[in-house]
Design a protein around this motif. Sequence first.
Motif, PDB file in Angstrom:
ATOM      1  N   LYS A  91      11.739 -79.393  21.119  1.00 39.76           N
ATOM      2  CA  LYS A  91      10.595 -79.491  22.257  1.00 39.76           C
ATOM      3  C   LYS A  91      11.032 -80.591  23.086  1.00 39.76           C
ATOM      4  N   LYS A  92      11.411 -81.612  22.397  1.00 36.75           N
ATOM      5  CA  LYS A  92      11.621 -82.971  23.176  1.00 36.75           C
ATOM      6  C   LYS A  92      12.837 -82.768  23.951  1.00 36.75           C
ATOM      7  N   GLN A  95      12.804 -78.750  26.633  1.00 33.79           N
ATOM      8  CA  GLN A  95      11.306 -78.391  26.834  1.00 33.79           C
ATOM      9  C   GLN A  95      11.145 -77.154  27.546  1.00 33.79           C
ATOM     10  N   LYS A  96      11.993 -76.340  28.056  1.00 37.05           N
ATOM     11  CA  LYS A  96      11.942 -75.154  28.718  1.00 37.05           C
ATOM     12  C   LYS A  96      12.069 -74.053  27.839  1.00 37.05           C
ATOM     13  N   CYS A 128       4.068 -76.690  18.947  1.00 32.71           N
ATOM     14  CA  CYS A 128       5.269 -76.623  19.432  1.00 32.71           C
ATOM     15  C   CYS A 128       5.540 -75.161  19.451  1.00 32.71           C
ATOM     16  N   ASP A 130       5.164 -70.920  21.136  1.00 29.77           N
ATOM     17  CA  ASP A 130       4.793 -70.396  22.456  1.00 29.77           C
ATOM     18  C   ASP A 130       4.083 -69.262  21.997  1.00 29.77           C
TER      19      ASP A 130
END
Length: 175
Positions: A91-92, A95-96, A128, A130
């Motif tokens: 995620k870092k 990010q997208k 983290c 979606d």
Amino acid sequence: MNYSKIYYCDIANGTGVRTSLFVSGCRNHCIECFNKETWDFSNGLPFDEETKSKIMDSLSPSYVDGISILGGEPMEPENQEALLPFLLELKKALQKKTVWIYTGFTFEELFDEKMRCCTKYTEDILSCTDILVDGPFLIEKKNISLPFRGSENQRIIDVKESLKKREPVLSPLMR
């Protein structure tokens, strides 16, 4: 943690083009599970730094939407401990990219302290994530026409909204 297989450029386990990671280890043992070989925690190969690096590289092209994590059971305590640092790094760095997790536990069970799936890592993993496809596969509710799930009891949950409300919020993908 071990993993049994990785599919690069997968279009079956979530929206768009994805990398799908099938972790090893599951104690749920759903009747007619499509992936029984992943029940054994020692099945497959170690989820090592080289594997993580290959997955991260596979996610970098713009046409890849994200990663789907299946099993086995990603939310077994042993797997959560290994997945959290990876997801935080992912995620870092990317990010997208979206993260989908498939689990035989329900969203509610993941927060139930009496359940083995509720660990000190659970909420951070979900933060983290979606999309969560939750619930066990139930042969009596099998329906092959459903998008992204195998039985009618399983839900496609918008995790970000669910965490805000502290209750499951169904994704529009639920149709």
